[in-house]
Design a protein around this motif. Structure first.
Motif, PDB file in Angstrom:
ATOM      1  N   ILE A 155       0.879  -1.120   0.011  1.00 12.51           N
ATOM      2  CA  ILE A 155       0.030  -0.109   0.293  1.00 12.51           C
ATOM      3  C   ILE A 155       0.831   1.110  -0.030  1.00 12.51           C
ATOM      4  N   GLU A 156       0.729   2.073  -1.217  1.00 20.82           N
ATOM      5  CA  GLU A 156       1.663   3.206  -1.342  1.00 20.82           C
ATOM      6  C   GLU A 156       0.949   4.378  -0.753  1.00 20.82           C
ATOM      7  N   ASN A 157       1.917   5.522  -0.541  1.00 23.17           N
ATOM      8  CA  ASN A 157       1.163   6.853  -0.264  1.00 23.17           C
ATOM      9  C   ASN A 157       1.032   7.597  -1.650  1.00 23.17           C
ATOM     10  N   ILE A 158       0.266   8.527  -1.479  1.00 20.59           N
ATOM     11  CA  ILE A 158       0.117   9.698  -2.597  1.00 20.59           C
ATOM     12  C   ILE A 158       0.295  11.009  -2.226  1.00 20.59           C
ATOM     13  N   ASP A 159       0.338  11.290  -0.628  1.00 22.04           N
ATOM     14  CA  ASP A 159       0.512  12.603  -0.194  1.00 22.04           C
ATOM     15  C   ASP A 159       1.718  13.300  -0.431  1.00 22.04           C
ATOM     16  N   SER A 213      -1.697  19.382  -2.914  1.00 18.36           N
ATOM     17  CA  SER A 213      -1.836  20.394  -3.641  1.00 18.36           C
ATOM     18  C   SER A 213      -2.563  20.101  -4.798  1.00 18.36           C
ATOM     19  N   GLY A 214      -3.146  21.108  -5.662  1.00 24.69           N
ATOM     20  CA  GLY A 214      -3.853  20.902  -6.731  1.00 24.69           C
ATOM     21  C   GLY A 214      -3.015  21.187  -7.942  1.00 24.69           C
ATOM     22  N   ASP A 215      -1.731  21.716  -7.661  1.00 28.16           N
ATOM     23  CA  ASP A 215      -0.820  21.805  -8.940  1.00 28.16           C
ATOM     24  C   ASP A 215      -0.518  20.687  -9.764  1.00 28.16           C
ATOM     25  N   HIS A 216      -0.696  20.512 -11.140  1.00 32.08           N
ATOM     26  CA  HIS A 216      -0.571  19.694 -11.939  1.00 32.08           C
ATOM     27  C   HIS A 216       1.169  19.046 -11.974  1.00 32.08           C
ATOM     28  N   ILE A 221       1.647  16.056  -9.680  1.00 27.65           N
ATOM     29  CA  ILE A 221       1.118  14.699 -10.163  1.00 27.65           C
ATOM     30  C   ILE A 221       2.160  14.231 -11.230  1.00 27.65           C
ATOM     31  N   LYS A 222       2.818  15.183 -12.054  1.00 29.12           N
ATOM     32  CA  LYS A 222       3.926  14.846 -13.013  1.00 29.12           C
ATOM     33  C   LYS A 222       5.002  14.339 -12.287  1.00 29.12           C
ATOM     34  N   ASP A 223       5.471  15.064 -11.035  1.00 27.82           N
ATOM     35  CA  ASP A 223       6.652  14.492 -10.443  1.00 27.82           C
ATOM     36  C   ASP A 223       6.557  13.439  -9.865  1.00 27.82           C
ATOM     37  N   LEU A 224       5.188  13.124  -9.446  1.00 29.71           N
ATOM     38  CA  LEU A 224       4.922  11.763  -8.729  1.00 29.71           C
ATOM     39  C   LEU A 224       4.932  10.622  -9.901  1.00 29.71           C
ATOM     40  N   ILE A 225       4.418  10.942 -11.024  1.00 28.45           N
ATOM     41  CA  ILE A 225       4.658   9.862 -11.900  1.00 28.45           C
ATOM     42  C   ILE A 225       5.779   9.501 -12.301  1.00 28.45           C
ATOM     43  N   ILE A 226       6.864  10.476 -12.505  1.00 30.55           N
ATOM     44  CA  ILE A 226       8.232  10.354 -12.873  1.00 30.55           C
ATOM     45  C   ILE A 226       8.955   9.622 -11.693  1.00 30.55           C
ATOM     46  N   GLU A 227       8.725   9.909 -10.528  1.00 35.25           N
ATOM     47  CA  GLU A 227       9.345   9.453  -9.183  1.00 35.25           C
ATOM     48  C   GLU A 227       8.715   8.031  -9.016  1.00 35.25           C
ATOM     49  N   PHE A 235     -14.622  13.119  -6.687  1.00 34.00           N
ATOM     50  CA  PHE A 235     -13.347  12.931  -6.189  1.00 34.00           C
ATOM     51  C   PHE A 235     -12.976  14.238  -5.547  1.00 34.00           C
ATOM     52  N   PRO A 236     -11.916  14.145  -4.524  1.00 36.88           N
ATOM     53  CA  PRO A 236     -11.385  15.423  -3.940  1.00 36.88           C
ATOM     54  C   PRO A 236     -11.118  16.439  -4.821  1.00 36.88           C
ATOM     55  N   GLU A 237     -11.256  17.783  -4.452  1.00 34.09           N
ATOM     56  CA  GLU A 237     -11.048  18.826  -5.146  1.00 34.09           C
ATOM     57  C   GLU A 237      -9.720  18.991  -5.899  1.00 34.09           C
ATOM     58  N   ASN A 238      -8.542  18.765  -5.067  1.00 32.53           N
ATOM     59  CA  ASN A 238      -7.059  18.868  -5.390  1.00 32.53           C
ATOM     60  C   ASN A 238      -6.683  17.939  -6.523  1.00 32.53           C
ATOM     61  N   ILE A 239      -7.111  16.655  -6.536  1.00 34.04           N
ATOM     62  CA  ILE A 239      -6.471  15.686  -7.560  1.00 34.04           C
ATOM     63  C   ILE A 239      -7.445  15.952  -8.936  1.00 34.04           C
ATOM     64  N   CYS A 240      -8.510  16.644  -8.696  1.00 36.14           N
ATOM     65  CA  CYS A 240      -9.387  16.873  -9.977  1.00 36.14           C
ATOM     66  C   CYS A 240      -8.487  18.129 -10.465  1.00 36.14           C
ATOM     67  N   GLU A 241      -8.263  19.109  -9.935  1.00 38.13           N
ATOM     68  CA  GLU A 241      -7.435  20.523 -10.377  1.00 38.13           C
ATOM     69  C   GLU A 241      -6.321  19.972 -10.935  1.00 38.13           C
ATOM     70  N   ALA A 242      -5.500  18.953 -10.285  1.00 39.28           N
ATOM     71  CA  ALA A 242      -4.171  18.579 -10.464  1.00 39.28           C
ATOM     72  C   ALA A 242      -4.197  17.676 -11.744  1.00 39.28           C
TER      73      ALA A 242
END
Length: 301
Positions: free
Chosen positions: A74-78, A205-208, A211-217, A233-240
């Motif tokens: 089970i991984e984190n996403i925060d 954060s709602g910054d895209h 998500i890009k850095d998380l996918i690359i990492e 879905f939560p607001e932040n992940i929708c905006e990101a």
């Protein structure tokens, strides 16, 4: 302890593994004060966050597979840095079945064709302009008998047995082939290490760019499908993910074979995993399976 093991490489580069708390205490004594304060913060945070261990219960549905449960981190996403929060056991009848490539292909063809409507249209001899009078008399000319120059035998005439629009290509795949397509695709994703389990979809954060850095990492691949149990879905992940065309959000009840194969990485939340297992196991062991094998009728819709 899982949290400490995840961050030990970045804070303590010379230390790889800790087998007990005593070895951790001895190592901490030889560290500088800065690293020692960071180590204290991590151990305090780890003490507050207990590891998540979700075991599989076979009280309702006994597994038909010979193999045991599949265990997934089970991984984190925060945070961009990956941390292991615990372990979840997946039911083998859903995530460890024998992959049927032929059934997966049938599901893909069905999803591509059942919503397709062809608008190819050709005119018959009655719809082509002209050709109202008989071109020449029936007898006496020595020529073949014709009643219109718009006959399919003439150039510029109508077409016999041509395509007529709109033509639907709708058909319904058998029920258990659709269920087998889902289990086969989930098993393939897990076997290819393209299936990841996260705790929830809450991001800070709602910054895209997050998500890009998380996918690359995480090395999640060019395209990602994030699935949660709820359709809100939560607001932040929708905006990101709004500006990222290769990252899509989907509720668990909309999960399908085509979408899973279209995306390289499949990310499921814990609630989504439980919901998918519950629904698919019910369909695999339902009592009215013979009725579901009956031919499809439009009156069922």
């Amino acid at each position: 302890m899982l949290n400490f093991l995840n961050k030990s490489k970045s804070i303590l580069p010379k230390i790889r593994y800790f087998t007990s708390t005593s070895s951790l205490r001895n190592t901490a004594e030889n560290l500088p004060k800065e690293n020692e304060t960071q180590l204290t913060k991590i151990t305090d945070k780890t003490a507050r966050e207990a590891p998540i261990i979700l075991t599989q219960s076979f009280d309702t549905y006994e597994p038909t597979q010979v193999t045991g449960c599949r265990q997934v981190w089970i991984e984190n996403i925060d945070d961009v840095q990956e941390r292991k929060l615990g372990i979840i056991e997946l039911h083998p009848d859903v995530f460890a079945t024998q992959p049927r490539v032929d059934v997966i292909h049938e599901n893909i063809e069905w999803q591509r064709k059942y919503r397709f409507v062809s608008f190819a249209h050709s005119k018959t001899r009655a719809e082509v302009r002209g050709g109202g009078r008989k071109p020449w008399p029936q007898k006496g000319t020595g020529r073949a008998r014709h009643g219109s120059i718009r006959s399919p035998l003439f150039r510029g005439g109508g077409r016999a047995h041509g395509p007529r629009s709109p033509t639907t290509h709708f058909y319904m795949l058998p029920f258990f082939k659709r269920v087998m397509g889902l289990t086969s695709t989930l098993s393939v994703k897990l076997a290819q290490d393209d299936l990841h389990i996260i705790k929830d979809v809450e991001i800070p954060s709602g910054d895209h760019q997050f998500i890009k850095d998380l996918i690359i990492e995480r090395n999640w691949g060019p395209s990602v499908l994030i699935v949660d149990k709820e359709d809100i879905f939560p607001e932040n992940i929708c905006e990101a993910t709004e500006k990222l065309g290769y990252v899509n959000l989907m509720p668990a009840y909309s999960l399908n074979t085509y979408s899973m194969l279209k995306h390289d990485t499949l990310v499921l939340t814990i609630n989504a995993v439980k919901h998918i297992e519950e629904r698919l196991l019910y369909q695999l062991h339902r009592a009215d399976s013979l009725a579901k094998n009956a031919p499809f009728k439009l009156s069922q819709v």
